[in-house]
Design an enzyme around this catalytic site. Sequence first.
Site, short mmCIF file in Angstrom:
data_model
loop_
_atom_site.label_atom_id
_atom_site.label_comp_id
_atom_site.label_asym_id
_atom_site.label_seq_id
_atom_site.Cartn_x
_atom_site.Cartn_y
_atom_site.Cartn_z
N VAL A 22 1.23 -1.03 0.09
CA VAL A 22 -0.30 -0.22 0.01
C VAL A 22 0.22 0.72 -0.02
O VAL A 22 0.11 2.59 -0.02
CB VAL A 22 -1.10 0.16 0.98
CG1 VAL A 22 -2.24 -1.07 1.04
CG2 VAL A 22 -0.26 -0.27 2.63
N TYR A 23 1.91 1.14 0.44
CA TYR A 23 2.74 2.71 0.09
C TYR A 23 2.89 3.05 -1.01
O TYR A 23 3.18 2.56 -2.04
CB TYR A 23 3.92 2.12 0.82
CG TYR A 23 4.66 1.68 2.43
CD1 TYR A 23 3.36 1.84 3.59
CD2 TYR A 23 5.76 1.23 2.55
CE1 TYR A 23 3.63 1.85 4.42
CE2 TYR A 23 6.16 0.10 3.66
CZ TYR A 23 5.56 0.69 4.79
OH TYR A 23 4.98 0.73 5.54
#
Length: 322
Positions: free
Chosen positions: A60-61
């Site tokens: 998700v970064y």
Amino acid sequence: MKYTRLGRTGLKVSRVGLGCMSYGEAGAGMHQWTLDEDAAAPFFRQAVELGVTFWDTANVYQGGTSEEFVGRAIGRFARREDIVLATKVSGRMHDGPGGSGLSRKAVLEQAEASLRRLGTDYIDVYYVHRFDGETPVEETMSALDDLVRAGKVRYLGASSMWAWQFAKMQLAAAVNGGTAFAAMQDQYNVLKREEEREMIPMCLDQGVGLTPYSPLAKGRAARPWGEQTARSSSDAVAKAFDRDVDQPVVDAVQQVAEDRAVPMAQVALAWVLSKPVVSCPIVGATKPHHLQDAVAALDLELSGGEIAALEGGYTAQDNYWW
């Protein structure tokens, strides 16, 4: 650089890890202060030069772009076999049934997506980013074990959950003959010590190595009280660290640093490294001195009096998982 084993495993990791949430397309995720690929490249190179072999990212970064940057950086600056590569699963990547959470569908789908973005055929440490209360733990641990047995994951880790939830997942693995978690990545720093209540004692008992994030408290423990940076003044998560009860601790870090004639970051990180349960703190680097200070902290041995001074001003608070 110094190296140690991850908990009770045989995996050797650098005592300092490179946190890669700082790298990714700014418009692709929740943070606007992240470095693009050209700006991030020198930090990957510096990590290799300093012997920082543990690199930590997450799907998700910045919408997966962090993983893409990391994968290309390994090919450019290192050999894959020299890097202990960690990423995570749980957060929302899309709205479909396999886009978030820890169902079998999500775990397997997101692992494959991370492998593609990272440009590798295996992940060294695969973390569940958060607990999923909607999925039976047996289902999650079975899917994770399948990834290990398929050779796509080497070790398992978990991050930021209640100790009873972590225990429940570990028990599911043990009862069913699966792979247990070898690492716990929780927030742990001189300002946030809530994990000392239950999670850290449990990890010590079970031989789980801590790879704590935010070891400098989002930078709050690395500069005098009141000073701001581009991140601290714009990041909603970092802003939440502006709590008056923390000032005595920050002041104590500053005093020890002045007495030692070293940067505050070295003192704050040396405190984390002094804890036996800690294998590898995850350090984000956006300026050249960040990794240099982190490596220097390995040689800074705090006295009992200094540790007492750093801990004496702490005010207990609720668990804080950001």
